[in-house]
Design an enzyme around this catalytic site. Structure first.
Site, PDB file in Angstrom:
ATOM      1  N   GLY A 129      42.945  45.972  35.652  1.00  0.00           N
ATOM      2  CA  GLY A 129      42.551  44.661  35.604  1.00  0.00           C
ATOM      3  C   GLY A 129      41.647  44.441  36.851  1.00  0.00           C
ATOM      4  N   HIS A 130      41.521  45.357  37.617  1.00  0.00           N
ATOM      5  CA  HIS A 130      40.663  44.934  38.845  1.00  0.00           C
ATOM      6  C   HIS A 130      39.695  45.798  39.199  1.00  0.00           C
ATOM      7  CE1 HIS A 130      40.634  44.049  43.370  1.00  0.00           C
ATOM      8  NE2 HIS A 130      41.115  42.879  42.837  1.00  0.00           N
ATOM      9  N   PHE A 131      38.595  46.229  38.700  1.00  0.00           N
ATOM     10  CA  PHE A 131      38.171  45.390  37.723  1.00  0.00           C
ATOM     11  C   PHE A 131      37.516  46.098  36.542  1.00  0.00           C
ATOM     12  CE2 PHE A 131      37.527  42.854  41.646  1.00  0.00           C
ATOM     13  CZ  PHE A 131      38.077  41.700  41.427  1.00  0.00           C
ATOM     14  N   VAL A 179      38.002  48.488  41.686  1.00  0.00           N
ATOM     15  CA  VAL A 179      38.179  48.486  43.238  1.00  0.00           C
ATOM     16  C   VAL A 179      39.763  48.198  43.691  1.00  0.00           C
ATOM     17  CG1 VAL A 179      37.494  46.787  45.074  1.00  0.00           C
ATOM     18  CG2 VAL A 179      35.814  47.344  43.437  1.00  0.00           C
TER      19      VAL A 179
END
Length: 149
Positions: free
Chosen positions: A52-54, A59
């Site tokens: 989820g990041h990203f 990252v």
């Protein structure tokens, strides 16, 4: 000049209570037990936070870089005690100051957390940390933590 002692993941797991997916130190190189060393995190695409990041632009979250510095500091303090395998020490943040994020950390990077004790009073320690990738500073902070059994 003293010899650097290297600790591998099995030994780190005897020093800290953290476990997957939150154990963020794969190897530890201690220059001065209780005071100074380097934690190493091999960042891979398999990390859960990259989902989820990203998506499409993975990252490593900055807060996890700071957490990795704190885990490094906790392990550096823990390894200074001969009984570290019997008494896992926890690291609880008390404050974080002067945080700077300079460059993104991506899958394939080796994050090296350079941590040094500034001062200590009983079980409260102040550390300065710099996380580096390929010798370049990617994040830095000064943090106060309580080391607990």
């Amino acid at each position: 000049m003293s010899e650097v002692k290297t600790y591998h993941i099995e030994e780190i797991m005897n020093m800290l209570p953290h476990r997957y997916p939150f154990l963020l130190v794969d190897r530890l190189e201690v220059e001065v037990p209780g005071e100074k060393g380097v934690g190493i995190k091999n960042v891979t695409m398999n990390e859960e936070f990259f989902q989820g990041h990203f998506p499409g632009n993975p990252v490593m979250p900055g807060v996890l870089q700071i957490e990795a510095m704190a885990q490094t500091a906790g392990a550096i303090v823990a390894c200074s005690a001969e009984d570290y395998a019997e008494h896992k020490r926890g690291v609880l943040f008390m404050s974080i100051d002067g945080v700077k994020f300079r460059k993104p950390v991506k899958p394939g990077d080796q994050l090296r957390m350079h941590v040094e004790k500034i001062r200590a009073r009983r079980n409260v320690y102040v550390f300065k940390g710099e996380a580096k990738v390929d010798g370049n500073v990617v994040s830095e902070a000064e943090f106060t933590a309580m080391i607990m059994e």
